[in-house]
Design an enzyme around this catalytic site. Structure first.
Site, PDB file in Angstrom:
ATOM      1  CD  GLU A  29      -2.656   1.220   2.603  1.00  0.00           C
ATOM      2  OE1 GLU A  29      -3.763   1.764   2.590  1.00  0.00           O
ATOM      3  OE2 GLU A  29      -2.150   0.705   3.632  1.00  0.00           O
ATOM      4  CE  LYS A 128      -7.209   1.069   4.285  1.00  0.00           C
ATOM      5  NZ  LYS A 128      -5.942   1.814   4.584  1.00  0.00           N
ATOM      6  CB  CYS A 161      -3.789  -1.182   5.490  1.00  0.00           C
ATOM      7  SG  CYS A 161      -2.634  -0.605   6.770  1.00  0.00           S
TER       8      CYS A 161
END
Length: 446
Positions: A29, A128, A161
């Site tokens: 990321e 995300k 993440c």
């Protein structure tokens, strides 16, 4: 210039991985843009990333969704090296006043993962869903996306993440959609004693019973490091380095269908043992301490061996242990937390942990510490968990994992019977009680 420099680095890694026979590579990321930008300054560099159903190879048809220089280059990296490439970039989508959630600047910006197959075709796009609190330059997608794709070497899912801390999409991909391997670009700031990158990502792979490919960036000043390739029965390769800024390529072999493997972990009833026994130790010696903003209840391991219990709310944690030597300059505690974490995200935790305190002052228990000198001959940790989502962690001095040095029994005990190769920082059963989570921000404010 920054993006091209970063893509040069990624291209070198992709070529090296392909030469070693890798079928798929995950890059971090923020690995292309970095993260020093605002919503406005990043916008000119975002690209319109289409739905993969359009059947597009940017390398051979770059003008179809132009301008798309980043997608074109990534596609060509995948195609020329005959390898699947996973990368993190940014997607932009226009909107107008007919959409009540349309931002004032007239477009959505998404933190986005893309996957190109070995021919360079775009096969996956993921926006995300659980943005970190500092990601104000990006928008939440309206709904969680459960992105999977099939290959000749297994079924893959992808998320990014902070997504790993929440139910959607992470748990759905593994428990309901039954992916074999999770692809995980991340920019993970290590948070000892319980949430360093290799420690938690390896534990999540074990607890969920899935392969997990975690690619982290490296920034020692922010304590961002720790990548790994993790299998359901333990880590296969990992790298943690806070001393330098140099990256590291990890390549190893995994079972493409881990649930069919003879080494696949047994089913675990995480509260079976803990609920069947009486409390080991009486009240009266407990005290409070903070781990990453959460108020734990601790009890000191004052003797070189023994049995201890500590409780908080409905969670009781049981520990049997024997130290190789009880040192005067180190203090260990058993801790319990049963409650809602509310800083940098809201999620419900149940945690049992054996950990070293930063100093002999009990007020330091729960603070980050990276080195230890006390080894344990044996330990057995269990808890009366109300959730079945438990992630087992063992962390050794130097923030190193302990592959093959512990096991989880079917009754929920995390045990070591033969000692550890290095002194112990922490032994943890990290539980997530998703049913008790508050609504996602996108649902909380319609």
């Amino acid at each position: 210039m920054l993006m091209n420099k970063n893509m040069d680095v990624l291209e070198g890694a992709i070529k090296a991985a392909a030469l070693q026979g890798a079928r798929i590579i995950v890059t971090p990321e923020d690995g292309i843009y970095g993260w020093v930008f605002t919503r406005e300054t990043i916008y000119p560099y975002l690209e319109d990333i289409p739905d993969p159903q359009v059947n597009w190879i940017p390398c051979t048809d770059p003008d179809r969704f132009a301008p798309a220089p980043v997608q074109e280059r990534l596609s060509c990296m995948a195609r020329s090296n005959a390898i699947y490439v996973v990368a993190n970039i940014g997607d932009k989508k226009p909107c107008n006043s007919s959409d009540p959630k349309c931002p004032s600047d007239g477009h959505y910006q998404y933190n986005t993962d893309v996957v190109f197959d070995s021919e360079g075709k775009l096969v996956a796009r993921y926006h995300k869903y659980n943005l970190f609190v500092t990601e104000t330059q990006f928008d939440y997608p309206k709904e969680p996306e459960f992105v999977t794709f099939n290959t000749s070497f297994g079924k893959f899912g992808i998320f990014t993440c902070a997504d790993i801390l929440f139910h959607d999409p992470a748990v759905v991909l593994v428990s309901k959609l039954q992916v074999d391997t999770v692809l995980f670009p991340t920019a993970w700031m290590n948070t000892l004693p319980l949430l360093s990158a290799c420690q938690f990502h390896s534990a999540w792979a074990m607890g969920m019973g899935v392969n997990f490919l975690s690619a982290n960036i490296c920034n020692s000043s922010l304590d961002i490091t720790g990548s790994g390739i993790y299998a359901p029965n333990g880590p296969r390769a990992f790298h943690y380095n806070t001393e330098t800024e140099s990256g590291h390529l990890l390549v190893t072999e995994l079972s493409s269908h881990p649930r069919l493997s003879p080494t696949y972990p047994i089913a675990v009833n995480w509260s079976s043992y803990a609920t069947s026994i009486k409390r080991f130790s009486p009240d009266g010696h407990d005290f409070s301490g903070v781990i990453y903003f959460d108020l734990f209840t601790f009890t000191e391991l004052a003797k070189p061996e023994g049995n201890r219990t500590v409780c908080q709310k409905d969670l009781c944690c049981h520990l049997s242990y024997r130290m190789a030597e009880k040192r005067e300059d180190e203090v260990y505690v058993l801790g319990a937390f049963d409650g809602l974490h509310v800083v940098e995200g809201e999620y419900y935790l149940q945690i049992c942990t054996l950990l070293k305190c930063k100093s002999t002052d009990l007020k330091t228990c729960g603070q980050p510490v990276a080195t230890a000198h006390t080894s344990f001959d044996t330990f057995s940790l269990s808890g009366t968990f109300g959730t079945s989502y438990i992630f087992p962690e063992v962390l050794l001095t130097g923030v190193q994992l302990a592959p093959g040095e512990f096991q989880v029994l079917s009754d929920g005990r995390l045990i070591n019977q033969n000692g550890t190769s290095k002194p112990v920082l922490s032994v943890t059963l990290f539980g997530r009680w998703y049913e008790k989570d508050p609504p996602h921000p996108q649902q909380a404010f319609p």
